[in-house]
Design a protein around this motif. Structure first.
Motif, short mmCIF file in Angstrom:
data_model
loop_
_atom_site.label_atom_id
_atom_site.label_comp_id
_atom_site.label_asym_id
_atom_site.label_seq_id
_atom_site.Cartn_x
_atom_site.Cartn_y
_atom_site.Cartn_z
N LEU A 79 24.60 81.28 64.71
CA LEU A 79 26.07 80.99 64.79
C LEU A 79 26.68 82.37 65.40
N ALA A 80 26.03 83.54 65.00
CA ALA A 80 26.40 84.60 65.79
C ALA A 80 26.32 84.65 67.45
N HIS A 81 25.18 84.19 67.68
CA HIS A 81 24.77 83.96 69.24
C HIS A 81 25.60 83.03 69.77
N LEU A 82 26.04 81.88 69.16
CA LEU A 82 27.18 81.04 69.93
C LEU A 82 28.46 81.45 70.04
N LYS A 83 28.85 82.23 69.20
CA LYS A 83 30.13 82.97 69.07
C LYS A 83 30.06 84.04 70.12
N GLU A 97 25.58 49.68 70.65
CA GLU A 97 25.63 50.62 71.36
C GLU A 97 26.05 52.02 70.71
N GLN A 98 27.18 51.83 70.21
CA GLN A 98 27.80 52.99 69.29
C GLN A 98 26.63 53.49 68.13
N GLN A 99 25.89 52.59 67.64
CA GLN A 99 25.04 53.13 66.87
C GLN A 99 23.79 53.98 67.38
N GLN A 100 23.45 53.30 68.68
CA GLN A 100 22.58 54.05 69.51
C GLN A 100 23.03 55.42 69.76
N PHE A 101 24.31 55.54 70.28
CA PHE A 101 24.89 56.72 70.58
C PHE A 101 24.85 57.87 69.53
N GLY A 102 25.12 57.27 68.34
CA GLY A 102 25.11 58.20 67.38
C GLY A 102 24.00 58.62 66.86
N TYR A 103 22.71 57.78 66.97
CA TYR A 103 21.51 58.20 66.75
C TYR A 103 20.97 59.39 67.82
N LEU A 104 21.49 58.87 69.17
CA LEU A 104 21.18 59.97 70.00
C LEU A 104 21.79 61.15 70.14
N LEU A 105 23.06 61.34 69.57
CA LEU A 105 23.75 62.57 69.21
C LEU A 105 23.21 63.40 68.15
N ALA A 106 22.75 62.72 67.12
CA ALA A 106 22.21 63.31 65.85
C ALA A 106 20.78 64.00 66.17
N THR A 107 20.12 63.22 66.99
CA THR A 107 18.76 63.59 67.30
C THR A 107 18.94 65.06 68.34
N ALA A 108 19.91 65.01 69.07
CA ALA A 108 20.15 66.20 70.01
C ALA A 108 20.65 67.38 69.14
N VAL A 109 21.53 67.19 68.19
CA VAL A 109 22.17 68.10 67.33
C VAL A 109 20.84 68.63 66.50
N GLU A 110 20.04 67.73 66.06
CA GLU A 110 18.94 68.16 65.11
C GLU A 110 18.12 69.30 65.90
N ARG A 111 17.67 68.76 66.93
CA ARG A 111 16.71 69.51 67.82
C ARG A 111 17.38 70.82 68.30
N TYR A 112 18.72 70.76 68.70
CA TYR A 112 19.25 72.11 69.17
C TYR A 112 19.58 73.08 68.14
N VAL A 113 19.69 72.54 67.03
CA VAL A 113 19.97 73.42 65.82
C VAL A 113 18.51 74.05 65.43
N ALA A 114 17.50 73.27 65.44
CA ALA A 114 16.32 73.76 65.29
C ALA A 114 15.86 74.80 65.94
N ARG A 115 16.15 74.56 67.40
CA ARG A 115 15.74 75.62 68.53
C ARG A 115 16.60 76.91 68.32
N LEU A 116 17.63 76.51 67.86
CA LEU A 116 18.65 77.97 67.85
C LEU A 116 18.29 78.79 66.45
N GLU A 119 15.17 78.95 65.17
CA GLU A 119 14.08 79.53 65.47
C GLU A 119 14.00 80.70 66.17
N ARG A 120 14.99 80.59 67.35
CA ARG A 120 15.23 81.59 68.41
C ARG A 120 15.93 82.77 67.71
N HIS A 121 17.00 82.62 66.60
CA HIS A 121 17.77 83.67 66.28
C HIS A 121 17.71 83.84 64.81
N ARG A 122 16.63 83.56 64.16
CA ARG A 122 16.29 83.90 62.89
C ARG A 122 17.33 83.37 61.75
N GLY A 123 17.35 82.03 61.85
CA GLY A 123 18.00 81.29 60.87
C GLY A 123 19.68 80.90 61.48
#
Length: 121
Positions: free
Chosen positions: A35-39, A5-24, A26-30
């Motif tokens: 980072l500037a948008h988040l801060k 279950e810990q492994q599954q959660f780690g995979y789940l979190l890594a997937t979420a981070v990967e998708r959210y980073v890609a989205r950000l 793409e939307r904020h030109r790199g």
């Protein structure tokens, strides 16, 4: 929580981070723009994070009591602000989303800082 279950959660979190980073990125030109948008306190980053977390919970079938308990069991040492009174299922799901979003935000900043460092080479 069991190791699988810990492994599954780690995979789940890594997937979420990967998708959210890609989205950000793409939307904020790199990574730097993301980072500037988040801060930026005046940006809608908190709302966007909540929307992303909600959609992610829906996509991965976590927006229910069992899914919320899975997330909460994976994060036993994290602290959360008091939740408003309400039905148990809504409270559990709300707590799980809040904790997951908090962790997702921290991991996203780490990933964007790494990407930013790689871009400058």
């Amino acid at each position: 929580m069991d190791l699988h279950e810990q492994q599954q959660f780690g995979y789940l979190l890594a997937t979420a981070v990967e998708r959210y980073v890609a989205r950000l990125e793409e939307r904020h030109r790199g990574a730097d723009g993301a980072l500037a948008h988040l801060k930026d306190d005046t940006s809608d980053s908190a709302r966007e994070l909540a929307e992303f977390t909600g959609a992610f919970f829906d996509d991965f079938l976590l927006a229910n009591v069992d899914g919320a308990c899975f997330v909460l069991r994976a994060l036993p040492r994290r602290k959360i602000d008091a939740q408003p009174a309400g039905p148990i299922d809504e409270t559990l799901i709300g707590m799980a989303k809040a904790l997951f979003a908090e962790l997702l935000a921290a991991k996203t900043v780490e990933a964007l800082q790494q990407h930013s460092g790689y871009q400058s080479i």
